[in-house]
Design a protein around this motif. Structure first.
Motif, PDB file in Angstrom:
ATOM      1  N   ASP A 165     -38.045  -4.046   4.797  1.00  0.00           N
ATOM      2  CA  ASP A 165     -38.051  -4.472   6.198  1.00  0.00           C
ATOM      3  C   ASP A 165     -38.270  -3.318   7.166  1.00  0.00           C
ATOM      4  OD1 ASP A 165     -37.408  -6.949   5.141  1.00  0.00           O
ATOM      5  OD2 ASP A 165     -35.248  -6.645   5.404  1.00  0.00           O
ATOM      6  N   GLN A 168     -41.757  -3.340   9.286  1.00  0.00           N
ATOM      7  CA  GLN A 168     -41.817  -4.435  10.260  1.00  0.00           C
ATOM      8  C   GLN A 168     -40.786  -4.248  11.376  1.00  0.00           C
ATOM      9  OE1 GLN A 168     -39.201  -7.153   9.823  1.00  0.00           O
ATOM     10  NE2 GLN A 168     -39.781  -8.019  11.805  1.00  0.00           N
ATOM     11  N   THR A 169     -39.561  -3.799  11.018  1.00  0.00           N
ATOM     12  CA  THR A 169     -38.490  -3.689  12.011  1.00  0.00           C
ATOM     13  C   THR A 169     -38.748  -2.555  12.996  1.00  0.00           C
ATOM     14  OG1 THR A 169     -36.901  -4.593  10.425  1.00  0.00           O
ATOM     15  CG2 THR A 169     -36.014  -3.366  12.308  1.00  0.00           C
ATOM     16  N   ARG A 172     -41.929  -2.753  15.189  1.00  0.00           N
ATOM     17  CA  ARG A 172     -41.735  -3.607  16.366  1.00  0.00           C
ATOM     18  C   ARG A 172     -40.890  -2.900  17.415  1.00  0.00           C
ATOM     19  NH1 ARG A 172     -43.778  -6.764  19.925  1.00  0.00           N
ATOM     20  NH2 ARG A 172     -42.266  -8.191  20.910  1.00  0.00           N
ATOM     21  N   THR A 185     -36.084  -9.256  15.971  1.00  0.00           N
ATOM     22  CA  THR A 185     -36.523  -9.146  14.579  1.00  0.00           C
ATOM     23  C   THR A 185     -35.384  -9.517  13.647  1.00  0.00           C
ATOM     24  OG1 THR A 185     -37.620  -7.710  12.967  1.00  0.00           O
ATOM     25  CG2 THR A 185     -35.870  -6.722  14.270  1.00  0.00           C
ATOM     26  N   ASP A 186     -35.748  -9.935  12.425  1.00  0.00           N
ATOM     27  CA  ASP A 186     -34.779 -10.207  11.355  1.00  0.00           C
ATOM     28  C   ASP A 186     -34.970  -9.158  10.282  1.00  0.00           C
ATOM     29  OD1 ASP A 186     -34.029 -12.396  12.765  1.00  0.00           O
ATOM     30  OD2 ASP A 186     -35.060 -13.860  11.490  1.00  0.00           O
ATOM     31  N   CYS A 187     -33.876  -8.544   9.845  1.00  0.00           N
ATOM     32  CA  CYS A 187     -33.960  -7.516   8.805  1.00  0.00           C
ATOM     33  C   CYS A 187     -32.657  -7.468   8.037  1.00  0.00           C
ATOM     34  CB  CYS A 187     -34.271  -6.149   9.420  1.00  0.00           C
ATOM     35  SG  CYS A 187     -33.004  -5.568  10.575  1.00  0.00           S
ATOM     36  N   ARG A 200     -30.030 -10.633  12.694  1.00  0.00           N
ATOM     37  CA  ARG A 200     -31.057 -10.855  13.710  1.00  0.00           C
ATOM     38  C   ARG A 200     -30.761  -9.924  14.878  1.00  0.00           C
ATOM     39  NH1 ARG A 200     -32.667 -16.726  14.714  1.00  0.00           N
ATOM     40  NH2 ARG A 200     -33.823 -16.150  12.825  1.00  0.00           N
TER      41      ARG A 200
END
Length: 743
Positions: A165, A168-169, A172, A185-187, A200
């Motif tokens: 993650d 992506q985390t 962003r 974001t979700d991680c 979240r």
């Protein structure tokens, strides 16, 4: 300014200030006020009262009332009071400043308490992305206690995020720090125990008066259980999709307006098209699907019915032909039903199509068979009607309609008024008998059989034979009655005429029986008479000899006497056979009977060069019968065998006679020759039927009469290797008797 000073400094500050005042004023009692204020740090009221008390005490000590009364000078006292009051005010102000924080401080502490105790991780960043604050939840999750986590920069948090993650985390996050957009974001974040949990993260930028970003404030909410539920739902959805794709049916979904948006794999396999293939300009997917897949003869009907369902919200059910990927049309059963929310609003449509082509063909074949059966029932030369389990007519075939003059519009009336039809169609003399038998049959569920007179459409009564049979299910419950009516009027009249003819032929039969008796006597007595003639000639020969041979002559006379008695017995037994009179029967050994007959015919067998072979089964039980008649049967069968082998070479003239026990209670005797066989074994026992040039056809007919009179059977057949085989069976005298008893 006192709110930012440490608590110990605030506690001793009044004492320090009291020392300064003592040094300035020279009044030691002010030191006592400072000590009291320090001791009452958390009880400002006690300190305030103590300060007033000390001020009054030292004022009285310096200026007692007597001094004031005698001196009359109040200035020192006023100065002292003012100085002490000023000190008191200063101490009180300091005390209030230390004890009572401002309302802003209260709000800050309240907000801090909320952030530290909320069920989520709270954090803040400055405009550069450096951590400025993390609440207790962050510290507890990351470190396992309330120790401050070492997160100066957001990059220090990278090791805490799951490797899958990270890109992506934080990718962003960098974009949001640069653009000022909300960060969501979700991680997965690693806890102090090394495990990862889903969070979240949501953050929003705080901006100053000029609109510049002054910081970021965010939360990270634990959504691990929610993620697990979502993953379980996705897995369940995958399984459901696999199930839908594996179901042997064509399944599709449509929007509330009727536009298809999903079809399972079976649709693609059957029709050879997917949802994406239906995208055509200026045309809906549904209309394109109907035009491409539905048979032209069914297209308008199906399209109108489907549009009506979409507009009214009612279910759709139609059977039509659908084009397969190979161009062949197959019958399908199509169903479509809406799914509604709690308010009754349609949110989507679900459709299913089932291939019923084989069942449709079977149904058509069944209809054709039903039509054929209907045609058969209407054409068969009998009258048929059916009734319910209670006996009320449910069907009448065309022949019965035509015969009885029942029109189609009267069938229903006949169904509900059975008695009226009985009164109209059944002869008055048979009516009650018919009604009683029919009611009893329907009530007891037993078959019905009756002959009666039935009125034809022209008003004439004709004899009919009616038979009814009930139809039952597997449990024996009566379902329906089937009745067949046959017109037997012509047959009945013919039987009457035949009965008259039988009576007329009775006398002729007697004459024929007398002729047959005469022929039988002539046939059967011929052998004894021939023996008598031969013995007479031999006797004459021996008497004319020189000298006469009296001994041989006497022997021949004895044979003449024996043959004459045999002829008399034959005549008597033939008379018994033809006139069915009783005759005493005795136990007869079949094996002994065969040997006696062979000895009796040894001269005839020798003259015709016949080799005889016997194969009796030892220990056979005896039979009850007339010995002479059974002997006569064997003689006739042996003589037929001799005649059949007349043209055979002498070395092939073999006659076989065997006997054995069969089925435990019958004895079988078999006579086999090596002749040319028979043309028609079934006719061989008919009277006056013969295959011989000079035969009378009487011998075998007499044999059959004798065997049947003994409750036996006789048959003839051609042998596998040629010749004829005659077999007759007789019942044993005692069925319980076995071979050992006989032996």
């Amino acid at each position: 300014m006192f709110r930012n000073v440490a608590r110990p400094v605030l506690a001793i500050f009044p004492l320090l200030m009291a020392i300064v005042l003592v040094l300035v004023s020279g009044e030691p009692w002010l030191l006592i006020m400072g000590v009291v204020s320090v001791c009452a740090f958390d009880a400002w009221r006690i300190g305030f009262i103590g300060a007033i008390f000390v001020t009054m005490l030292f004022a009285l000590a310096h200026f007692p009332p007597a001094h004031l009364m005698t001196e009359g000078d109040l200035s020192p006292a006023v100065q002292t009071a003012l100085f002490g009051g000023a000190a008191l005010v200063i101490f009180t102000v300091i005390r209030c400043a230390m004890i009572f924080p401002s309302k802003a401080d209260d709000r800050m502490r309240f907000a801090a308490a909320i952030v530290d105790n909320m069920p989520a991780m709270g954090w803040s960043l400055n405009g550069k992305g450096e951590y400025t604050y993390t609440n207790k939840a962050v510290q507890n999750y990351v470190t396992g206690n309330e120790r401050q986590a070492d997160l100066d920069d957001w990059k220090n948090a990278i090791p805490l995020v799951h490797p899958a993650d990270v890109e992506q985390t934080f990718g962003r996050l960098v974009e949001c720090l640069a653009s000022g957009e909300d960060f969501v974001t979700d991680c997965r974040i690693q806890g102090h125990d090394g495990s990862y949990r889903w969070f979240r993260a949501v953050a929003r930028a705080a901006r100053g008066a000029k609109g510049d970003i002054t910081g970021w404030y965010g939360t990270s909410v634990d959504i691990h259980e929610q993620k697990l539920v979502e993953e379980a739902l996705r897995e369940s959805e995958r399984e459901l999709r696999q199930l839908v794709d594996a179901i042997p049916a064509l399944i599709w979904c449509a929007t509330p307006e009727g536009e298809p948006f999903y079809a399972n794999k079976q649709v693609k396999a059957f029709a050879g098209i997917a949802i994406g293939d239906l995208e055509v300009p200026n045309k809906t997917r549904l209309r394109e699907a109907l035009d491409v897949t539905v048979h032209p003869d069914d297209r308008i009907r199906v399209g109108d019915a489907m549009m009506r369902s979409f507009s009214t919200g009612t279910s759709f059910a139609e059977i039509y032909r659908l084009r397969r990927h190979d161009g062949m049309f197959r019958w399908v059963d199509s169903r479509l039903a809406p799914q509604c929310d709690d308010t009754g609003k349609i949110i989507r449509w679900y459709g299913v199509l089932i291939d019923i082509d084989e069942s449709k063909q079977a149904e058509e074949a069944l209809r054709a068979s039903e039509r054929q059966l209907q045609l058969l029932v209407d054409t068969v030369p009998v009258m048929v009607w059916c009734a319910s389990a209670s006996g009320e007519p449910t069907y009448i075939n065309r022949r019965l309609n035509d015969y009885a003059g029942i029109r189609a519009e009267k069938v229903d009336q006949a169904r509900f008024d059975r008695n009226q039809q009985i009164d109209r169609l059944i002869h008055p003399d048979d009516r009650e008998r018919f009604r009683r038998a029919l009611v009893e049959s329907f009530a007891l569920g037993r078959p019905f059989t009756l002959r009666y007179r039935h009125m034809r459409h022209d008003g004439h009564y004709r004899w009919a034979d009616s038979r009814s049979e009930p139809l039952r299910d597997g449990d024996g419950r009566l379902l329906q009655w089937y009745t067949v009516i046959t017109d037997i009027d012509d047959e009945t009249r013919m039987q009457e005429e035949l009965r008259s003819a039988h009576e007329r032929l009775a006398s002729a039969s007697k004459a024929a029986s007398l002729s047959e008796l005469t022929a039988s006597i002539a046939h059967e007595v011929n052998q004894p008479l021939a023996s008598i003639v031969a013995s007479s000639q031999a006797c004459e020969h021996w008497l004319k000899a020189d000298p006469p041979n009296i001994t041989r002559a006497i022997a021949n006379v004895g044979r003449i006497t024996r043959d004459a008695n045999l002829a008399a017995d034959i005549i008597r037994r033939i008379r018994v056979l033809f006139f069915r009179t009783s005759e005493t029967r005795t136990p007869v050994s079949i094996n002994e009977l065969v040997l006696d007959v062979c000895r009796l015919m040894e001269n005839e067998l020798a003259v015709n060069a016949i080799q005889i072979r016997t194969g009796p089964d030892d220990g056979l039980p005896s039979v009850i019968g007339d010995r002479i008649q059974l002997q006569q049967v064997l003689v006739n069968l042996i003589r037929n065998g001799i005649d059949a082998m007349e043209r055979m070479p002498p070395e092939e003239r073999v006659l076989e006679i065997g006997s054995r026990l069969i089925a435990g209670n019958r004895i079988s005797v078999e006579v086999r020759d090596q002749g040319s066989g028979m043309e028609d074994p079934h006719m061989i026992f008919e009277a006056f039927y013969s295959t011989k040039a000079n035969g009378k056809g009487i011998g075998l007919a007499i044999c059959r009469s004798i065997i049947e009179a003994h409750d036996g059977e006789i048959r003839a057949e051609n042998g596998e290797n040629g010749g004829a085989v005659f077999t007759f069976t007789l019942p044993i005298s005692n069925p319980g008797q076995d071979r050992r008893d006989v032996a």
